[in-house]
Design a protein around this motif. Structure first.
Motif, PDB file in Angstrom:
ATOM      1  N   LEU A  42       5.525 -53.251  76.358  1.00 10.78           N
ATOM      2  CA  LEU A  42       4.964 -53.967  77.504  1.00 10.78           C
ATOM      3  C   LEU A  42       4.339 -53.046  78.540  1.00 10.78           C
ATOM      4  O   LEU A  42       3.282 -53.345  79.074  1.00 10.78           O
ATOM      5  CB  LEU A  42       6.039 -54.835  78.144  1.00 10.78           C
ATOM      6  N   PRO A  43       5.008 -51.919  78.904  1.00 15.78           N
ATOM      7  CA  PRO A  43       4.377 -51.037  79.895  1.00 15.78           C
ATOM      8  C   PRO A  43       3.005 -50.539  79.483  1.00 15.78           C
ATOM      9  O   PRO A  43       2.203 -50.134  80.320  1.00 15.78           O
ATOM     10  CB  PRO A  43       5.375 -49.888  80.030  1.00 15.78           C
ATOM     11  N   ASP A  44       2.721 -50.529  78.146  1.00 22.56           N
ATOM     12  CA  ASP A  44       1.386 -50.120  77.699  1.00 22.56           C
ATOM     13  C   ASP A  44       0.351 -51.199  77.975  1.00 22.56           C
ATOM     14  O   ASP A  44      -0.845 -50.920  78.023  1.00 22.56           O
ATOM     15  CB  ASP A  44       1.416 -49.807  76.204  1.00 22.56           C
ATOM     16  N   LEU A  45       0.804 -52.449  78.129  1.00 20.29           N
ATOM     17  CA  LEU A  45      -0.120 -53.553  78.330  1.00 20.29           C
ATOM     18  C   LEU A  45      -0.252 -53.973  79.785  1.00 20.29           C
ATOM     19  O   LEU A  45      -1.318 -54.396  80.223  1.00 20.29           O
ATOM     20  CB  LEU A  45       0.347 -54.768  77.512  1.00 20.29           C
ATOM     21  N   GLU A  64       4.110 -52.748  85.358  1.00 23.79           N
ATOM     22  CA  GLU A  64       5.444 -53.319  85.522  1.00 23.79           C
ATOM     23  C   GLU A  64       5.903 -53.214  86.978  1.00 23.79           C
ATOM     24  O   GLU A  64       5.657 -52.217  87.656  1.00 23.79           O
ATOM     25  CB  GLU A  64       6.440 -52.589  84.615  1.00 23.79           C
ATOM     26  N   HIS A  65       6.567 -54.272  87.465  1.00 24.40           N
ATOM     27  CA  HIS A  65       7.130 -54.256  88.815  1.00 24.40           C
ATOM     28  C   HIS A  65       8.186 -53.169  88.908  1.00 24.40           C
ATOM     29  O   HIS A  65       8.971 -52.946  87.974  1.00 24.40           O
ATOM     30  CB  HIS A  65       7.758 -55.617  89.142  1.00 24.40           C
ATOM     31  N   ASP A  66       8.231 -52.487  90.067  1.00 25.08           N
ATOM     32  CA  ASP A  66       9.133 -51.345  90.229  1.00 25.08           C
ATOM     33  C   ASP A  66      10.597 -51.726  90.025  1.00 25.08           C
ATOM     34  O   ASP A  66      11.391 -50.922  89.531  1.00 25.08           O
ATOM     35  CB  ASP A  66       8.957 -50.734  91.631  1.00 25.08           C
ATOM     36  N   GLN A  67      10.978 -52.942  90.411  1.00 26.51           N
ATOM     37  CA  GLN A  67      12.383 -53.321  90.373  1.00 26.51           C
ATOM     38  C   GLN A  67      12.729 -54.227  89.189  1.00 26.51           C
ATOM     39  O   GLN A  67      13.845 -54.752  89.121  1.00 26.51           O
ATOM     40  CB  GLN A  67      12.764 -54.033  91.681  1.00 26.51           C
ATOM     41  N   ARG A  68      11.818 -54.423  88.263  1.00 28.37           N
ATOM     42  CA  ARG A  68      12.078 -55.367  87.164  1.00 28.37           C
ATOM     43  C   ARG A  68      13.298 -54.967  86.347  1.00 28.37           C
ATOM     44  O   ARG A  68      14.208 -55.776  86.102  1.00 28.37           O
ATOM     45  CB  ARG A  68      10.843 -55.447  86.270  1.00 28.37           C
ATOM     46  N   GLN A  69      13.375 -53.721  85.924  1.00 26.10           N
ATOM     47  CA  GLN A  69      14.497 -53.273  85.106  1.00 26.10           C
ATOM     48  C   GLN A  69      15.801 -53.278  85.900  1.00 26.10           C
ATOM     49  O   GLN A  69      16.847 -53.683  85.403  1.00 26.10           O
ATOM     50  CB  GLN A  69      14.220 -51.868  84.569  1.00 26.10           C
ATOM     51  N   ALA A  70      15.727 -52.840  87.175  1.00 24.45           N
ATOM     52  CA  ALA A  70      16.931 -52.805  88.001  1.00 24.45           C
ATOM     53  C   ALA A  70      17.487 -54.211  88.235  1.00 24.45           C
ATOM     54  O   ALA A  70      18.711 -54.421  88.200  1.00 24.45           O
ATOM     55  CB  ALA A  70      16.626 -52.147  89.339  1.00 24.45           C
ATOM     56  N   LEU A  71      16.599 -55.189  88.428  1.00 27.89           N
ATOM     57  CA  LEU A  71      17.058 -56.554  88.623  1.00 27.89           C
ATOM     58  C   LEU A  71      17.714 -57.101  87.364  1.00 27.89           C
ATOM     59  O   LEU A  71      18.753 -57.783  87.429  1.00 27.89           O
ATOM     60  CB  LEU A  71      15.881 -57.449  89.038  1.00 27.89           C
ATOM     61  N   ASN A  72      17.161 -56.808  86.228  1.00 33.00           N
ATOM     62  CA  ASN A  72      17.763 -57.291  84.987  1.00 33.00           C
ATOM     63  C   ASN A  72      19.089 -56.597  84.709  1.00 33.00           C
ATOM     64  O   ASN A  72      20.048 -57.225  84.231  1.00 33.00           O
ATOM     65  CB  ASN A  72      16.800 -57.052  83.817  1.00 33.00           C
TER      66      ASN A  72
END
Length: 433
Positions: free
Chosen positions: A3-6, A9-17
């Motif tokens: 996904l990051p190649d396409l 990404e929001h800065d906090q997306r991974q941290a929120l998940n």
């Protein structure tokens, strides 16, 4: 392709998940002893709890990798689940025991934790709970029910997880700890972990919610006195006879409003937190999926009878406080309106007096202008007479007196016209400015 190649990404997306999955229950097997501590850290440094946890890792030679909010560490003889919350930090100790261990000689999970480390925990103890997870082969529900005295303390109990376990407690402190007994009938490891987690959260949020109760009682005493003060001030407002009395009452009302707003600011967070904690208590009880045990109140019934009145008191005090603040504000506005109306009346009287003075000054000015015309005419006519006397031989048959008499109305007319034009010029200049 990821996904990051396409996408960006929001800065906090991974941290929120990650936060969404951050605090899963620890899978447990019976028999197991669990001890839970919650330390209130309102006056401690934000990272004091984490530093204390890292100190335990060094003490037991087990390096700890933590994100600063939660960790699950296996120290061999026990496991520790640590979580940092807004107002407190929680420590859950898990200790596996053999079948029947601790039944004859009472023990707990804290027995294998370094005592010096426990003594130096940052914060103030707010929750301390021992939970025993026992299989039905070790302790039967019937044996627990048989020990209940009809004249003793009220026991709370229920079947939970659709009858997969029995839970008993009295919510009383024994040597500083409340106690829960979970009899495992057919719990899975994850069900056991969720049940323990819900029970310690019920105990934690119950006490955290009750932190607002002493505040509510203190506010109740303050509000009672403030309401009497407000009634007295309204009596003074009705009996006020002059603006000074009204301004005195308004000053007292303003002081009272400041005191009430200070109280509101001091208690808003505590009352709001109590509502949130109470909601969590009832939510965790619902998640237990209780079934009644004959002769015992369920957790829901116990909280409705014991916790809900205290929470209703907090809600009532918060509402009374807000209502009193609104009443003081309304009364202050009414009194301020009375004072402003009186000031406007005084200003109108002052303007009327100024208008009368201005008219008087205008009349005086017109009188002075008339006298000025007479004076100027007199002096100008004297000058004409002096000139006429100096050339009286050249103006015969006219006499100086006759020429002066003819010049007087001409001079008076010229002076009057000049004064009028000067007044119009000054008025026009004032209008432009």
């Amino acid at each position: 392709m990821t996904l990051p190649d396409l996408f960006i990404e929001h800065d906090q997306r991974q941290a929120l998940n990650d936060e969404f999955h951050a605090r899963p229950p620890v899978p447990l097997e019976s028999p197991q002893l669990i001890s839970y501590l919650a330390m209130h850290h309102a006056e401690d440094a934000p990272d004091a709890a984490l530093q204390h946890l890292l100190a335990l890792g060094k003490l037991l030679e087990r390096p700890i990798d933590s994100d600063g909010r939660h960790s699950l560490i296996d120290f061999g003889s026990f496991q520790l689940k640590w979580e940092l919350h807004n107002e407190f930090s929680s420590y859950t100790f898990f200790r596996k025991v053999s079948h029947g261990e601790g039944l004859d000689q009472p023990t707990s999970a804290l027995a294998v934790v370094p005592e010096a480390w426990l003594r130096s925990m940052p914060g103030k103890l707010i929750v301390a709970t021992h939970v025993e997870l026992r299989s039905v082969a070790e302790i039967t529900p019937e044996s627990v029910m048989a020990k209940l005295s009809p004249t003793g303390n009220q026991m709370v109990g229920a079947k939970v997880a659709d009858g997969a376990a029995w839970v008993f407690t009295d919510f009383l402190f024994e040597k500083g700890f409340s106690r829960f007994l979970i009899i495992d009938v057919s719990l899975t490891r994850r069900q056991a972990g969720r049940t323990v987690q819900r029970l310690v959260e019920i105990e934690t949020y119950r006490l955290m919610a009750l932190l607002a109760f002493p505040v509510a009682k203190d506010v109740g005493r303050t509000i009672g006195a403030a309401e009497q003060r407000l009634a007295d001030l309204m009596d003074r407002t009705g009996s006020a006879r002059n603006p000074e009395d009204e301004r005195s009452v308004l000053a007292d009302l303003t002081t009272m409003a400041a005191e009430i707003e200070h109280s509101v600011a001091r208690t808003t967070f505590r009352f709001g937190a109590a509502r949130a904690y109470h909601s969590l208590v009832m939510q965790r009880i619902t998640e237990l999926r209780e079934q009644r045990i004959s002769g015992l109140p369920t957790f829901h019934e116990f909280m409705e009878r014991r916790l809900l009145p205290a929470m209703n008191t907090c809600v009532t005090m918060a509402r009374r406080q807000e209502d009193l603040s609104s009443r003081v504000a309304r009364n202050s506005q009414l009194l301020r309106t009375r004072v402003e109306v009186e000031l406007e009346r005084q200003n109108q009287e002052l303007l009327a007096q100024m208008n009368r003075r201005a008219k008087l000054q205008l009349h005086l000015q017109e009188t002075v202008e008339g006298l000025s015309v007479v004076a100027i005419t007199y002096y100008a006519s004297q000058l004409v007479q002096y000139l006429a006397k100096g050339v009286k031989h050249y103006i015969e048959p006219f006499t100086p007196e006759g020429i002066t008499a003819v010049a007087i109305p001409v001079i008076a007319a010229l002076v009057a016209v000049g004064t009028h034009r000067m007044r119009k010029h000054l008025a026009a200049a004032e209008g432009h400015s």
